[in-house]
Design an enzyme around this catalytic site. Sequence first.
Site, PDB file in Angstrom:
ATOM      1  N   CYS A  90     -15.941  -1.936   1.735  1.00 18.24           N
ATOM      2  CA  CYS A  90     -15.916  -1.174   2.995  1.00 18.24           C
ATOM      3  C   CYS A  90     -17.217  -0.425   3.248  1.00 18.24           C
ATOM      4  O   CYS A  90     -17.518  -0.049   4.375  1.00 18.24           O
ATOM      5  CB  CYS A  90     -14.742  -0.210   2.996  1.00 18.24           C
ATOM      6  N   HIS A 111     -15.921   4.272   8.992  1.00 21.34           N
ATOM      7  CA  HIS A 111     -15.282   3.011   8.617  1.00 21.34           C
ATOM      8  C   HIS A 111     -13.807   3.113   8.976  1.00 21.34           C
ATOM      9  O   HIS A 111     -13.162   4.121   8.689  1.00 21.34           O
ATOM     10  CB  HIS A 111     -15.463   2.764   7.116  1.00 21.34           C
ATOM     11  N   ASN A 115      -8.005  -2.730   9.346  1.00 21.93           N
ATOM     12  CA  ASN A 115      -9.181  -2.441   8.515  1.00 21.93           C
ATOM     13  C   ASN A 115      -9.926  -3.754   8.276  1.00 21.93           C
ATOM     14  O   ASN A 115      -9.420  -4.641   7.587  1.00 21.93           O
ATOM     15  CB  ASN A 115      -8.709  -1.811   7.196  1.00 21.93           C
TER      16      ASN A 115
HETATM   17  N1  COA Z   1       6.187  -0.857   5.237  1.00 29.49           N
HETATM   18  C1  COA Z   1       7.176  -0.038   4.841  1.00 29.49           C
HETATM   19  N2  COA Z   1       7.152   0.644   3.695  1.00 29.49           N
HETATM   20  C2  COA Z   1       6.064   0.493   2.909  1.00 29.49           C
HETATM   21  C3  COA Z   1       4.992  -0.326   3.265  1.00 29.49           C
HETATM   22  C4  COA Z   1       5.075  -1.018   4.482  1.00 29.49           C
HETATM   23  N3  COA Z   1       4.113  -1.828   4.929  1.00 29.49           N
HETATM   24  N4  COA Z   1       4.060  -0.251   2.303  1.00 29.49           N
HETATM   25  C5  COA Z   1       4.514   0.586   1.370  1.00 29.49           C
HETATM   26  N5  COA Z   1       5.730   1.041   1.741  1.00 29.49           N
HETATM   27  C6  COA Z   1       6.619   1.956   1.033  1.00 29.49           C
HETATM   28  C7  COA Z   1       6.327   2.037  -0.459  1.00 29.49           C
HETATM   29  O1  COA Z   1       6.937   0.950  -1.127  1.00 29.49           O
HETATM   30  C8  COA Z   1       6.929   3.357  -0.814  1.00 29.49           C
HETATM   31  O2  COA Z   1       8.312   3.183  -0.948  1.00 29.49           O
HETATM   32  P1  COA Z   1       9.131   3.960  -2.109  1.00 29.49           P
HETATM   33  O3  COA Z   1       8.933   5.429  -1.795  1.00 29.49           O
HETATM   34  O4  COA Z   1      10.508   3.469  -1.921  1.00 29.49           O
HETATM   35  O5  COA Z   1       8.476   3.562  -3.391  1.00 29.49           O
HETATM   36  C9  COA Z   1       6.707   4.205   0.442  1.00 29.49           C
HETATM   37  O6  COA Z   1       6.404   3.277   1.499  1.00 29.49           O
HETATM   38  C10 COA Z   1       5.571   5.173   0.312  1.00 29.49           C
HETATM   39  O7  COA Z   1       4.469   4.494  -0.288  1.00 29.49           O
HETATM   40  P2  COA Z   1       3.098   5.186  -0.448  1.00 29.49           P
HETATM   41  O8  COA Z   1       2.132   4.186  -1.009  1.00 29.49           O
HETATM   42  O9  COA Z   1       3.254   6.495  -1.143  1.00 29.49           O
HETATM   43  O10 COA Z   1       2.767   5.447   1.091  1.00 29.49           O
HETATM   44  P3  COA Z   1       1.603   6.271   1.708  1.00 29.49           P
HETATM   45  O11 COA Z   1       2.150   7.343   2.536  1.00 29.49           O
HETATM   46  O12 COA Z   1       0.542   6.618   0.707  1.00 29.49           O
HETATM   47  O13 COA Z   1       0.989   5.187   2.680  1.00 29.49           O
HETATM   48  C11 COA Z   1      -0.896   3.739   2.713  1.00 29.49           C
HETATM   49  C12 COA Z   1       0.479   3.984   2.163  1.00 29.49           C
HETATM   50  C13 COA Z   1      -1.431   2.469   2.108  1.00 29.49           C
HETATM   51  C14 COA Z   1      -0.785   3.587   4.230  1.00 29.49           C
HETATM   52  C15 COA Z   1      -1.781   4.961   2.380  1.00 29.49           C
HETATM   53  O14 COA Z   1      -1.708   5.244   1.002  1.00 29.49           O
HETATM   54  C16 COA Z   1      -3.202   4.758   2.745  1.00 29.49           C
HETATM   55  O15 COA Z   1      -3.504   4.602   3.905  1.00 29.49           O
HETATM   56  N6  COA Z   1      -4.100   4.776   1.780  1.00 29.49           N
HETATM   57  C17 COA Z   1      -5.487   4.510   2.017  1.00 29.49           C
HETATM   58  C18 COA Z   1      -5.643   3.040   2.092  1.00 29.49           C
HETATM   59  C19 COA Z   1      -6.966   2.637   2.634  1.00 29.49           C
HETATM   60  O16 COA Z   1      -7.548   3.290   3.447  1.00 29.49           O
HETATM   61  N7  COA Z   1      -7.423   1.508   2.148  1.00 29.49           N
HETATM   62  C20 COA Z   1      -8.639   0.959   2.548  1.00 29.49           C
HETATM   63  C21 COA Z   1      -9.750   1.609   1.840  1.00 29.49           C
HETATM   64  S1  COA Z   1     -11.214   1.208   2.555  1.00 29.49           S
END
Ligand code: COA
Length: 332
Positions: free
Chosen positions: A114, A259, A289
């Site tokens: 990224c 980004h 993304n």
């Molecule tokens: N749809 C529904 N539920 C989902 C899901 C989806 N697409 N993806 C994950 N979940 C669930 C998980 O399984 C988890 O369930 P559980 O509580 O039963 O275990 C729950 O949602 C919460 O997961 P978590 O990973 O804690 O969610 P979050 O609030 O952190 O959101 C992201 C997940 C990925 C959106 C978030 O962590 C994020 O944006 N991180 C940064 C990622 C990023 O920017 N990446 C690129 C870097 S350049």
Amino acid sequence: MYHTKIAGVGHYVPENIITNQDLEKHMDTTDAWITERTGIKERRFFTEGKDTTALMGVKAAKLAIQRSGINKDEIDFIIFATLSPDFYFPGSGVIVQDQLGLPNIGALDIRNQCSGFIYGLSIADQFIKTGMYKNILLIGSETQSNFIELSDRHRNMAVIFGDGAGAVVLSRTDQTNIGILSTHLHAEGKYAEELINYHPGTRNKIRITPEMLTDGSILPYMNGNMVFKHAVVRFEEVIREALDANQLTPKDIDLLIPHQANLRISQFIQKKFAFPDEKVFNNIQQYGNTTAASIPIALSEAWEQGLITPGKLICLAAFGSGFTWGSALVKC
Ligand code: COA
């Protein structure tokens, strides 16, 4: 010493639009969950046989060259940023060089995920400042839809990533008051495995096995929470670093193009700097993304919308796998 200006910008995204509702058909997710956690409403997926990482880059590059006003034969060097090259080797830059019919100029691929575009911008800036090259084509392009899996087990990544390409032509200028003011690059490799695609790597003698396909270890892995927590800290830090290096303050920034990792991350940074909405450019809602392509796609769209005009101070910032992060200040 010379200075580097952005002479032209362009982008290309595949025509195939995948909405959150489309994804609901493949995995246990909802439009509401994706929108709330990421801000993404839709993304583009490439069409096999039509788009590739390099060919999308070529389309973006043609537009950037046309808008720069230079002739393509004046390009001295190509830098191609991607984590999803057409081939394991060679890099995609050489395909661009061939497709554009540029005679024997150098082509460098960089793999900084990224942050790839910011790293590329910094490399290009050094080459131009020293007088080695006059015009450099910098491309960020990604085809990510073919290594995410539209399934429950990969839903945390499958809903985030998309395909597309952006490009800029960077040119030498003698004017001291415009162009790239500074770039700032960082990495923290101890977090390499928090956002990673292990296979096909070279740790194993057999780089892809049927077990990897079955157990899902062939898929990229992301520790979303960890990425989020580090991203918000590093984005703020590296933007402040750029401002301090130029004795500027947040008020001096006319447009921040972060980004496009996650709308919540962008909003967090916006709040930290108390920027009004019109000072932060976001298009993750339409494209998801797109990793190394996200900043040049956003730059190109911002330019098309008339947001990048002479005299404006633009701040670019990125964070991603590595972890790597960086920023750049550009006076238009
Ligand atoms: N749809 C529904 N539920 C989902 C899901 C989806 N697409 N993806 C994950 N979940 C669930 C998980 O399984 C988890 O369930 P559980 O509580 O039963 O275990 C729950 O949602 C919460 O997961 P978590 O990973 O804690 O969610 P979050 O609030 O952190 O959101 C992201 C997940 C990925 C959106 C978030 O962590 C994020 O944006 N991180 C940064 C990622 C990023 O920017 N990446 C690129 C870097 S350049």
